[in-house]
Scaffold this motif. Structure first.
Motif, mmCIF file in Angstrom:
data_model
loop_
_atom_site.group_PDB
_atom_site.id
_atom_site.type_symbol
_atom_site.label_atom_id
_atom_site.label_comp_id
_atom_site.label_asym_id
_atom_site.label_seq_id
_atom_site.Cartn_x
_atom_site.Cartn_y
_atom_site.Cartn_z
ATOM 1 N N ARG A 1 0.836 -1.208 0.000
ATOM 2 C CA ARG A 1 0.000 0.000 0.000
ATOM 3 C C ARG A 1 0.872 1.259 0.000
ATOM 4 N NH1 ARG A 1 -3.994 -1.424 5.058
ATOM 5 N NH2 ARG A 1 -5.510 -2.800 4.010
ATOM 6 N N PRO B 1 -5.975 7.964 -1.304
ATOM 7 C CA PRO B 1 -6.658 6.759 -1.801
ATOM 8 C C PRO B 1 -8.008 7.081 -2.424
ATOM 9 C CG PRO B 1 -6.651 6.821 0.597
ATOM 10 C CD PRO B 1 -5.746 7.917 0.149
ATOM 11 N N TYR C 1 -5.260 2.322 -2.969
ATOM 12 C CA TYR C 1 -3.995 3.046 -2.795
ATOM 13 C C TYR C 1 -3.213 3.146 -4.102
ATOM 14 C CZ TYR C 1 -4.942 2.619 2.187
ATOM 15 O OH TYR C 1 -5.518 2.700 3.434
#
Length: 660
Positions: free
Chosen positions: A436, A445, A451
């Motif tokens: 991420r 995000p 992400y």
């Protein structure tokens, strides 16, 4: 009374459903108190590799690891015409098949039966759409720098080049991580023709297939079933250089069929759970699953968006439990983005599941890629990968394309496997959070991108920073610097220093990496400090993980600080005799007596505290002779200070004094 009511409801259900009733059921048991097994002797029921995973990541052995009580299973099987389809340690349950209503009644009368549910109610004469039908492929936007084949790479990827390189996945392969020593399990609808497919010739020759099981038909053959799993698997395991190379072509694999492609029944979620347990017992590291569940042939089992909270559906709960057992679970987010439902399906909503959406080869989201967040607000999908026009194997064993998050997920699963291969010190959750963090939308995000696109080179840099250690000490103006990191010979280290009074680091030395393979290495170097005042000296090490001028990449992996208690110069002893300080200790006025008789022009006098902070300064110039200069120190706090005299910008003399 409650059990009688339950039995009445069950018998009524049989009458209502008639010939379309389920013949498959799950029976849940109350306990495992009669188990002959002990939590402190897990080798009796878990494989050595499964135990190694638990030991490495400090995972506690608990009651979910214990086998189901044999007496309970025997009693269920003796209740009538009952066939055992599977047993689940995690659920403390068995899956059975029977059309014997009397057997069901008897089973539910047992005191050790907690509950019972039917799991395969079918609608009659229903035409089921192809769940794995090809999705439309958006127009491809070609980005030359992304798809260009660099033949210095370990692999010539052929048509799969972009789906690997969009994540800098070739960096993992180039430094030796191609899945060796790792085990992956693929949970899907079938792996048609994998035994003869040319893209898996290498895997067969190198004995990379460890096992198969069909949880739908309860047999060991998955070669004749649906081709969807084979295509997903090919994005990882294909190996035909110049034509098609997958994202983790040297791992070992289990192929597990859990999905009955022509139908959609809730028993498939239980099949998935059984396969996840199988993977755990076999010591699997990574599960790749391109399945998702929202609606069923019988609407009574349908999931709502409220159910997509990571804790409700059987499959999601079991996916999270698989993660709790230490496995990295990667699942497709779903292809509902342009449908009224639009959200991800189970188990992509699991908080411990790495769910993957789909983008084009140029990194743009595909309309069909399912949305997040989950109903409890989790960011989903976690990441995205190429899921439009993804290179896969055709049924005939040629390089083809297909679209769906079904293909973006295994691509990421393969790369995550290679990343984890490099850093077995870290657990599955660390790998997820690092992927991420390495992604291009980590700071912002998005409901479809999550992400964003993971960058495997960045992920390596971040993990090196978390893993590496550094220490520094000083004696007689020589700093000794030691550090530990993982590397390979194509890398190097830049040592940087910041002297007292300086605000930026300066590179002072380069050290070549020495790992013949990517592995832990220890290093030591020294730094002779000249022309420095007393105070803090900071060192920082940057690991250059890619030294190519075109793709240069470095990461600060650690820093350390030493304290110089006196000035460091080329001749410390002679320097100390150039000035005298009195009185010392001092209260208000400090006198500095210069002993040198030649011209003392271009002088600057500075006072630092022991932390290296400049407290006072003054330029000073006097003619020839013995000279005394007065410095007001009454405003300084009590403590030790360092007086530095510079001549024409260079250290001339340094003395320490105390303010009382």
């Amino acid at each position: 009374m409650q059990k009688l009511l339950l039995l009445f409801c069950l018998m009524f259900s049989f009458l209502m459903h008639g010939k379309s009733q389920s013949t498959k059921h799950v029976v849940f048991f109350t306990d495992k108190t009669e188990t002959p097994f002990a939590l402190n002797n897990p080798s009796a029921y878990l494989s050595a590799r499964a135990l190694d995973r638990r030991t490495r990541y400090a995972i506690t052995i608990d009651s979910t690891d214990l086998p189901v009580i044999s007496r309970y299973i025997d009693s269920v099987l003796k209740a009538g015409a009952v066939t055992l389809l599977g047993r689940s340690r995690w659920l403390n349950a068995v899956i059975i098949q029977t059309s014997d209503a009397a057997a069901i009644t008897k089973i539910n009368s047992f005191p050790f039966v907690k509950s019972y549910t039917a799991v395969a109610l079918l609608k009659k004469n229903t035409i089921v759409p192809d769940k794995f039908a090809a999705l439309p492929v958006p127009p491809t936007v070609v980005i030359p720098n992304r798809v260009e084949q660099v033949y210095a790479d370990t692999f010539n990827y052929g048509s799969s080049s972009n789906q690997v390189k969009i994540h800098k996945g070739e960096f993992l392969h180039n430094i030796g991580a191609r899945g060796q020593g790792m085990i992956m399990a693929f949970l899907d609808a079938g792996f048609f023709g994998y035994q003869t497919n040319q893209f898996f010739d290498s895997a067969r020759v190198r004995n990379q297939f460890l096992g198969t099981w069909d949880f739908v038909q309860n047999n060991a053959s998955v070669n004749e079933d649906d081709s969807h799993g084979m295509q997903c698997f090919s994005t990882v395991a294909a190996y035909r250089p110049g034509v098609f190379v997958g994202s983790s072509p040297e791992a070992k694999y289990y192929l597990l069929r859990t999905e009955d492609a022509p139908t959609e029944q809730v028993i498939e979620e239980y099949n998935w759970a059984l396969a996840a347990e199988y993977a755990d017992s076999a010591g699997v590291d990574v599960i790749s699953s391109s399945l998702g569940y929202t609606t069923f042939d019988n609407a009574a089992f349908n999931h709502s968006y409220a159910d997509m909270n990571g804790n409700t559906t059987i499959i999601t709960r079991m996916a999270d439990l698989a993660a709790k057992k230490g496995m990295l679970v990667v699942n497709s987010a779903g292809n509902e983005g342009d449908d009224p439902w639009k959200y991800m399906g189970a188990p992509a909503d699991g908080d411990s599941v790495l769910s993957v959406g789909a983008v084009t080869s140029s990194g743009v989201i595909v309309g069909f890629s399912s949305f997040g967040p989950t109903s409890d607000g989790q960011i989903k999908p976690d990441v995205v990968s190429v899921g439009a026009g993804t290179t896969v194997s055709s049924i005939g064993g040629t390089a083809s394309t297909n679209s769906g998050t079904s293909f973006s997920a295994p691509n990421i699963a393969g790369l995550a496997t290679c990343l984890w291969q490099l850093f077995p010190e870290f657990n599955n959750w660390k790998i997820i959070t690092t992927l991420r963090k390495s992604s291009d939308r980590f700071e912002t995000p998005h409901e479809q991108y999550g992400y964003g696109l993971p960058n495997m080179k960045k992920a390596v840099g971040f993990l090196l920073g978390d893993l590496s250690t550094m220490n520094a000490s000083v004696a007689n103006c020589t700093a000794n610097i030691t550090w530990n990191s993982k590397d390979i010979k194509t890398m190097r280290y830049d040592i940087e220093r910041k002297l007292p009074g300086e605000t930026v680091y300066t590179k002072i030395k380069t050290v070549a990496a020495k790992g013949t393979v990517f592995s832990n290495q220890n290093y030591q170097t020294s730094d002779v400090i000249n022309n420095s005042s007393a105070g803090n000296v900071s060192y920082r090490i940057k690991q250059v993980i890619d030294t190519s001028a075109a793709t240069f990449d470095e990461y600060a992996i650690d820093s350390a600080t030493i304290i110089l208690s006196s000035v460091c110069s080329t001749n410390n002893t002679d320097q100390q005799s150039l000035i005298q300080l009195f009185p010392n200790p001092v209260q208000t006025i400090l006198s500095v007596k210069f002993k040198e008789l030649n011209s003392l022009t271009g002088l600057a006098i500075q006072v630092f505290n022991r932390q290296g902070q400049l407290m006072w300064k003054q330029d000073y110039s006097k003619p020839t002779g013995t000279i005394t200069y007065s410095i007001p120190v009454g405003g300084l706090s009590k403590g030790n200070y360092i007086l530095v005299v510079k001549k024409n910008g260079k250290n001339y003399a340094v003395k320490e004094f105390m303010k009382r």
